[in-house]
Design an enzyme around this catalytic site. Structure first.
Site, PDB file in Angstrom:
ATOM      1  CB  SER A 525      66.500  19.886  39.234  1.00  0.00           C
ATOM      2  OG  SER A 525      65.107  19.990  39.412  1.00  0.00           O
ATOM      3  CG  ASP A 614      64.984  25.776  44.543  1.00  0.00           C
ATOM      4  OD1 ASP A 614      63.915  25.846  43.922  1.00  0.00           O
ATOM      5  OD2 ASP A 614      65.863  24.932  44.291  1.00  0.00           O
ATOM      6  CG  HIS A 646      65.134  24.925  40.701  1.00  0.00           C
ATOM      7  ND1 HIS A 646      65.376  24.041  41.710  1.00  0.00           N
ATOM      8  CD2 HIS A 646      64.903  24.166  39.590  1.00  0.00           C
ATOM      9  CE1 HIS A 646      65.292  22.806  41.254  1.00  0.00           C
ATOM     10  NE2 HIS A 646      65.011  22.851  39.974  1.00  0.00           N
TER      11      HIS A 646
END
Length: 673
Positions: A525, A614, A646
């Site tokens: 991320s 995602d 994600h």
């Protein structure tokens, strides 16, 4: 019952001896395989019933199926199987006692990641009267009786909020409402749901404030405090139990003003909030009658923002203690009896942090539940019998891990190039390495979160067993270490936030731990973004990188149509914390610090991975960057997991990914240049 782990009762002294012996026996064993770190948790979600007569937990059966079971806390051989869930399609993520006779549990549907995927069930501890309360699937058809929405399974527009503590069969659920723009809900309303009849009603009378995002109930499970975020302002409102209207008790610019944040009520109707005190967040009592906060904190943790949870006796309405996090977890007991029992348990289990939980009716409970872990020990659960002092093991999340095979983890602070003190966790390889070793700077996501704690970290532990020094900086812009540390990272993606990571690598080399010629950077991320920028900005520091679910273009955060970011986040929060694309100076900064626009500069080996579904960082981030970087760099590997969002939720994907990470680092980092 066949297929369940055996339990062994220990005296307090015997528990300590067993722990020492196990460490000594495993000192020279080979490290565990990848699956030992990243497979599905074997035993998890342990919870005591309200009176302490039973314990519910999930366990993996020998056939690989996750099961929810209930055990009699005074005779653990009495086991009742309540539910089975196929681990590859759905997984139980939460277990909660509704009353002494009834258990609730939440199931995550891994095949339905973004269109509503949390199912809620309730069942008697005998295994009877199972009810499907919420269907995590938008296609589920409601059954309505006339105009009254009762006796039906709710849709994914509802989610479990919490249990009640009045002995009834009710739970609290949130009913979500969407606007015409955002994927995420605009606001919610708190409801009471009977888990037998499925009768649904509001948890309070009257209207509610605008854009409510979170609810806080008092000791009688009555909604009393709500928080909302509207046009960049964070608003807190409260009501008295008999009122039908709400009054504001806080209204300030989000993140900028030193506002208080409500945390919990004790059973005696006292509200506890966090607020700034000497630069850090501390815990205060707040009087809802006078609408004033105590002048001095109830608990302060110098050097850290308060982060903790209460232990409350729901019968006597007493606050018994607080579980806290500073550099590691600890508990502060206000109750003398529990303080004494904690001391006995710690004496028996001296190598671990032992978080002790009491039943809702704490004084009457015959047992205490212990969640135990350390830097080398994944979480395991034990039961302490108060009358005899016996400690009984219930199992752990990763039982194949032997603590003696793990490396030590420690907390430090280093000086960044501008003099700012940066907290950092360091995990060393097991044993006594001779000289500097290859190292990995592991960057947490968020980034507006705290990265970690001293206790077990599967990613760091795994890398350390493969011979790497693992450096995890709590870089500026993260939370948990004071308002100044947080605000110093605003609009610093690719700037001083990035410099903190390179400075961490250089600091670890000066300590003699890390070989400065063999340092990798990796993360997910925001950590994925920082990995790419680290390779581009500091090629002399970072030899290779691994990123997954990473953002590759800052401006894409504002322009992609696939993101789950709300208009509130896009219009206010991101513009304050990351940068405003409509501000010329910010726009120039974002162009300079977007990896996609500088992909041609990245020449080191790179491993990328992303989930096709995602919505937090849409797949276009990975696809556009992979195409750009591969044009000038032959040593780039890109992985797409078609069934992930994600991050990795399926154990088989986690195992596959970390197996590829091990191979990549062995080839590109372990050997001297």
């Amino acid at each position: 019952m066949a297929g369940f782990p055996l339990f062994r009762s220990l005296t307090l002294a015997g528990a300590a001896l067993l722990s020492h012996g196990a460490h000594a026996a495993a000192a020279t064993s080979p490290p565990p395989p990848v699956a030992s770190f990243f497979s599905a948790q074997q035993v998890s979600h342990a919870a005591l019933s309200p009176k302490g007569g039973y314990i519910a937990l999930t366990t993996m059966l020998p056939d690989g199926i996750q099961a929810l079971v209930v055990r009699d806390s005074t005779n653990l051989s009495k086991v009742t199987l309540l539910a089975r869930s196929t681990a590859d399609r759905a997984v139980i993520t939460s277990v909660h006692w509704i009353n002494e006779n009834r258990v609730g549990f939440t199931v995550r549907n891994l095949d339905n990641e973004f269109e509503g995927n949390l199912d809620e069930f309730a069942i008697d501890r005998s295994g009877e009267n199972r009810v499907h309360l919420i269907a995590g699937n938008w296609k589920h058809q409601q059954k309505q009786v006339g105009s009254n929405m009762v006796n039906r399974t709710l849709t994914a527009a509802y989610s479990f909020h919490g249990v009640t503590h009045d002995g009834s069969d009710d739970i609290l659920v949130e009913k979500y409402t969407w606007n015409n723009t955002d994927r995420t809900p605009d606001h919610s309303r708190l409801m009471r749901l009977n888990t037998r009849t499925q009768a649904l009603r509001s948890a309070f009378d009257g209207t509610q404030p605008e854009a409510v995002q979170s609810w806080l109930t008092d000791g009688n499970d009555v909604p009393r405090v709500v928080t909302a975020q509207v046009k960049g302002r964070c608003i807190t409102s409260h009501r008295n139990p008999a009122d039908t209207s709400w009054s504001e008790i806080g209204n300030s610019v989000c993140y900028q003003d030193q506002r208080f944040a409500p945390l919990f009520f004790d059973g005696a109707d006292t509200l506890y909030v966090t607020a700034n005190y000497k630069g850090n967040g501390a815990l205060f009592r707040y009087n809802l009658k006078t609408l004033k906060m105590d002048p001095e904190p109830f608990v302060e943790t110098p050097g850290y923002d308060f982060h903790g949870s209460p232990e409350i006796d729901r019968v006597t309405h007493k606050l018994l203690g607080l579980h806290l996090h500073t550099d590691a977890a600890t508990t502060v007991w206000l109750d003398p009896a529990l303080k004494a029992e904690q001391a006995k348990i710690d004496a028996a289990l001296p190598t671990t942090i032992n978080t002790v939980h009491c039943a809702q009716d704490c004084a009457a409970s015959p047992v205490l539940l212990i969640a135990s872990n350390s830097d080398r020990q994944p979480q395991r659960f034990l039961l302490y019998t108060r009358a005899s002092g016996a400690v009984i093991g219930l199992g752990g999340v990763h039982p194949d891990i032997v603590p003696a095979q793990m490396g030590p983890r420690s907390f430090h602070r280093y000086a960044a190039r501008d003099g700012r003190s940066i907290p950092v966790y360091v995990t060393l390889p097991p044993g006594k390495p001779s000289g500097p070793q290859p190292a990995v700077v592991l960057v947490h996501g968020g980034p507006m979160v705290r990265g970690g704690s001293w206790e077990w970290d599967a990613e760091a532990a795994f890398l350390a067993t493969r011979g790497y020094v693992v450096i995890q900086p709590e870089f500026r812009g993260g939370t948990g270490f004071g308002a100044d540390h947080f605000q110093a990272g605003w609009k610093q993606w690719g700037g001083t936030m990035q410099d903190d990571l390179a400075d961490a690598a250089r600091w670890a080399a000066r300590q003699g731990w890390a070989d400065p010629k063999r340092v990798a950077i990796m993360g997910a991320s925001y950590g994925g973004y920082a990995t790419l920028m680290g390779l581009i900005k500091d090629p002399a520091v970072f030899r290779c990188g691994v990123e997954w679910a990473g953002s590759t273009d800052i401006k894409l955060r504002f322009t992609t149509t696939e993101s789950d970011a709300s208009q509130e986040i896009l219009g206010y929060s991101l513009r304050l914390l990351v940068g405003d694309p409509d501000n010329p100076a910010d726009a120039a900064m974002m162009r300079k610090n977007s990896p996609l626009l500088r992909a041609a500069e990245l020449k080191q080996p790179l491993l990328m991975a992303h989930g096709l579904m995602d919505r937090r960082v849409p797949i276009e981030n990975a696809r556009s960057f992979a195409a750009a970087v591969k044009a000038g760099n032959p040593n780039v590997t890109s992985i797409i997991y078609n069934d992930e969002g994600h991050g990795w939720r399926r154990p088989e994907n986690s195992i596959d990914f970390w197996t590829q990470v091990e191979t990549f680092l062995d080839r590109n980092l372990k050997q001297a240049p």
